[in-house]
Scaffold this motif. Structure first.
Motif, PDB file in Angstrom:
ATOM      1  N   THR A  46       0.831  -1.128   0.068  1.00  0.00           N
ATOM      2  CA  THR A  46       0.121   0.031   0.112  1.00  0.00           C
ATOM      3  C   THR A  46       0.833   1.202  -0.068  1.00  0.00           C
ATOM      4  O   THR A  46       1.791   1.339   0.797  1.00  0.00           O
ATOM      5  N   LEU A  88      -0.398  11.136 -10.255  1.00  0.00           N
ATOM      6  CA  LEU A  88      -0.119   9.880  -9.511  1.00  0.00           C
ATOM      7  C   LEU A  88       0.273   8.715 -10.768  1.00  0.00           C
ATOM      8  O   LEU A  88      -0.734   8.453 -11.378  1.00  0.00           O
ATOM      9  N   HIS A 119       0.911   5.309  -0.142  1.00  0.00           N
ATOM     10  CA  HIS A 119       0.056   6.556   0.499  1.00  0.00           C
ATOM     11  C   HIS A 119       0.579   7.850  -0.143  1.00  0.00           C
ATOM     12  O   HIS A 119       1.842   7.911  -0.433  1.00  0.00           O
ATOM     13  N   TYR A 120      -0.365   8.710  -0.575  1.00  0.00           N
ATOM     14  CA  TYR A 120      -0.030  10.254  -0.805  1.00  0.00           C
ATOM     15  C   TYR A 120      -0.907  10.915  -0.234  1.00  0.00           C
ATOM     16  O   TYR A 120      -2.105  10.868  -0.069  1.00  0.00           O
ATOM     17  N   LEU A 159      -2.931   2.108  -4.089  1.00  0.00           N
ATOM     18  CA  LEU A 159      -2.791   3.602  -3.664  1.00  0.00           C
ATOM     19  C   LEU A 159      -3.799   4.152  -2.915  1.00  0.00           C
ATOM     20  O   LEU A 159      -4.920   3.944  -3.242  1.00  0.00           O
ATOM     21  N   ALA A 168      -0.099   3.333 -10.399  1.00  0.00           N
ATOM     22  CA  ALA A 168      -0.836   2.361  -9.827  1.00  0.00           C
ATOM     23  C   ALA A 168      -1.029   1.040 -10.421  1.00  0.00           C
ATOM     24  O   ALA A 168      -1.955   0.971 -11.648  1.00  0.00           O
ATOM     25  N   VAL A 214      -4.975   7.703  -1.755  1.00  0.00           N
ATOM     26  CA  VAL A 214      -4.856   9.065  -1.852  1.00  0.00           C
ATOM     27  C   VAL A 214      -5.620   9.860  -0.819  1.00  0.00           C
ATOM     28  O   VAL A 214      -6.728   9.852  -0.753  1.00  0.00           O
ATOM     29  N   GLU A 225       0.878  -2.561  -6.313  1.00  0.00           N
ATOM     30  CA  GLU A 225       0.471  -1.607  -5.637  1.00  0.00           C
ATOM     31  C   GLU A 225      -1.204  -1.214  -5.322  1.00  0.00           C
ATOM     32  O   GLU A 225      -1.818  -1.351  -6.289  1.00  0.00           O
TER      33      GLU A 225
END
Length: 269
Positions: free
Chosen positions: A6, A240, A8-9, A261, A243, A263, A259
């Motif tokens: 995972t 981004l 993170h943004y 993602l 993904a 957000v 992944e």
């Protein structure tokens, strides 16, 4: 069991009106892959983060594998029971979507797949948009479908802002505009059109920098000078990239491409 990570943004925007912010889970390029029986591990992880919605950036299936449609349908319908789901096609879906179902059994099966998803309440965005309100914040999610020539390898034509406008119209002037565009190649054009946040997949994480001052090398082996895996931003706009959870062989990888993602959209400080 296959594993994923995972990522993170957190992105800040003055268009986000609530201090709590908004969270989306972003998935792309699963290509029928499962993480645990019936994607149980992936679903458990998404539920743990309690997103406000699910954004799909394409290629959930393999266009010549009917089993991948069944796997993707099961996952997406499970997600739709708890979250709003917004789905833009990748090149695998688009190829089947544009094929005559009377001439191709996979195209016919794909039509059934879309029907199943729509019945479950999933928003499939064929060059369309959906508006949503989360707290005090207005958002518009756009799904961009470009002709297959723009996926041509190793070279594809330039995509112009006017062509995007012809496909999906003008961006909203009073909401945060999220663009689901499967290929990240045309990031600058997406921003010129008016996207605040772009979510893409397609390249499966395989981009490497050649030297400190050179551009980037994409899986299609040509210069890709503007952005790499992760967060590419211009002024207060963000894209981004990567993904993805596909298993395609590509020349280079700079991280594990499996992944999920998360957000988080937050107001500016």
């Amino acid at each position: 069991m296959k594993r994923f990570k995972t990522v993170h943004y957190t992105i800040h925007s003055n268009k986000i009106k609530d201090a709590r912010g908004i969270r989306f889970a972003v998935i792309a390029d699963l290509h029928g892959m499962e993480f645990g029986p019936d994607n149980r591990k992936l679903l458990e992880t998404i539920h743990r983060y309690r997103p406000d919605g699910i954004l799909i950036a394409g290629d959930m299936i393999v266009r010549n594998d009917s089993a991948s449609l069944k796997t993707a349908s099961s996952l997406l319908r499970s997600l739709a029971q708890q979250y709003p789901v917004y789905y833009a096609l990748g090149n695998h879906e688009y190829k089947l979507y544009r094929t005559d179902p009377q001439e191709n059994c996979m195209a016919a099966r794909y039509q059934e797949y879309e029907k199943e998803l729509k019945t479950a309440g999933i928003h499939i965005l064929h060059n369309e948009s959906c508006s949503l309100q989360v707290g005090k914040t207005s958002l518009t999610v756009y799904g961009l479908e470009v002709p297959l020539i723009y996926y041509k390898k190793p070279f594809s034509p330039q995509l112009k802002r006017e062509e995007i406008r012809a496909l999906i119209g003008e961006p909203s002037s009073d909401s945060l505009n999220i663009l689901l565009a499967h290929s990240p190649k045309y990031g600058d054009t997406y921003f010129d059109w008016g996207a605040d946040l772009i979510l893409s997949g397609h390249y499966h994480g395989g981009i490497v920098r050649l030297g400190r001052h050179n551009g980037l090398l994409s899986p299609q082996l040509h210069p890709f000078p503007k952005f790499c895996c992760g967060d590419f931003h211009r002024k207060d706009q963000h894209m981004l990239v990567s993904a993805g959870a596909g298993e395609h062989t590509i020349p280079v990888r700079i991280h594990n491409p499996r992944e999920l993602l998360m957000v988080d959209l937050k107001p500016n400080a």
